[in-house]
Every structure is written in structure tokens, then in C-alpha cells.
Design a protein around this motif. Sequence first.
Motif: not given
Length: 196
Positions: A165-169, A176-178, A193-196
Motif C-alpha cells: 500500500s501507498c499514500a496517494a495525494g 488516500q491509501r491505495v 478490485e481485480p484489474r487486468a
Amino acid sequence: EMWGYSIAAASQGIVHRLVEEFQVEPGALSTEAQLAEFAAGRFYIFHYTYQFEYMLDGTPCQPWNIGEWSLDKRHFNQVSPAYPLPQPPPGANAAGVWLLNAWNEAMGSIPSWPSKQPAGGEGGQVVQTLYGRRRLDWFSRHANGFEQEARKNPLIKRMRGKRYSCAAGAGGADAQRVSAELQPTGDMSLAGEPRA
């Protein structure tokens, strides 16, 4: 078209004279003996069929494996390569180096080439078209594709099944944690959410 011609010519009894230096058909696994006359310019045509797949230490990959450095025309069915393409790792054979330089020469001679790396000093993000590129369609066509990657690539093996995880913004309370996870199937899950 080449197979169609061969079958049609044979069915009509057309005889051909074999010219051994007509073409060379190298790949990453070509041996030095096979390439001995390549550098001397013996061949008229470079028949580009096989991909050049290498690990970054210069080790060539076995068939049906995608390397950390990968020069394969099949990567660019729907996207133009970004000029200039990076040089192969030390240890890559002469044919791979020659082909890469031929691509760069051709792209560099077209002023309107659609995809270019940022000019030095511009600070733009490098377009990754060879290093680390993995084709998800390859994984889907080969049932054990990701298994081979996980077995042969230590980084993939370590990352598989782990969540990052990392912080965005701007940071602080507004950040925002992603999160991202490389799932056991090879799919990437971002924020759940799965992303291709």
C-alpha cells in the motif's frame, strides 16, 4: 503466405535452387556457431520470426517465456514502440543487438513517429515498452504461464500473494491509501478490485 506458396509450388512441380545465404532466422537461443556468419553480413534477409527474450543478467529465456528484456513484434500489435528502445542487456547475441538497432534506426528516421521517449532533461516519464513488460494475453493463452514466471523470476515469487500500500495525494490526513496485491493467478488487485 509462405506456406501457401510452398505448397502450391510443390503441387505444380516447381523446382527451386537453394541459396543458403538467402536468409537467417535467429532468436535469443541462437548459438555463437549459428551466428558466426551473421556479423560478417553473409545473409541477404533477416527473417524476423523468433522473439529475443533475456533476463537482465543476459541469460536467454527458454521458448514460450517472456524475459525481463523482451523484443517481440507481438508486443506491438496495437501500440507503437516508443523510440528509442533500450539496448539489450550485456550478453545478448549479435542478432538481437542488430535487430534492436535496426528498429531504432527506422523509427528515428520517421519524424512523425507516434510514440517517443521524452527528450533528455525534459523530466518526462520513460515509456516502458521492453523492460518488465508482461503480456496478459500470453498468460491467458498458456495455462501455466504465470506459474513459469513465478518459478523462474525471484521478484515475482517474492511479490506473489503479498499486499502493498501507498499514500496517494498531498499526504497527511488528506492522503488516500491505495493497496495492490499480485494475486496467485497473476492478476493485479488494486484497492480490492481485480484489474487486468
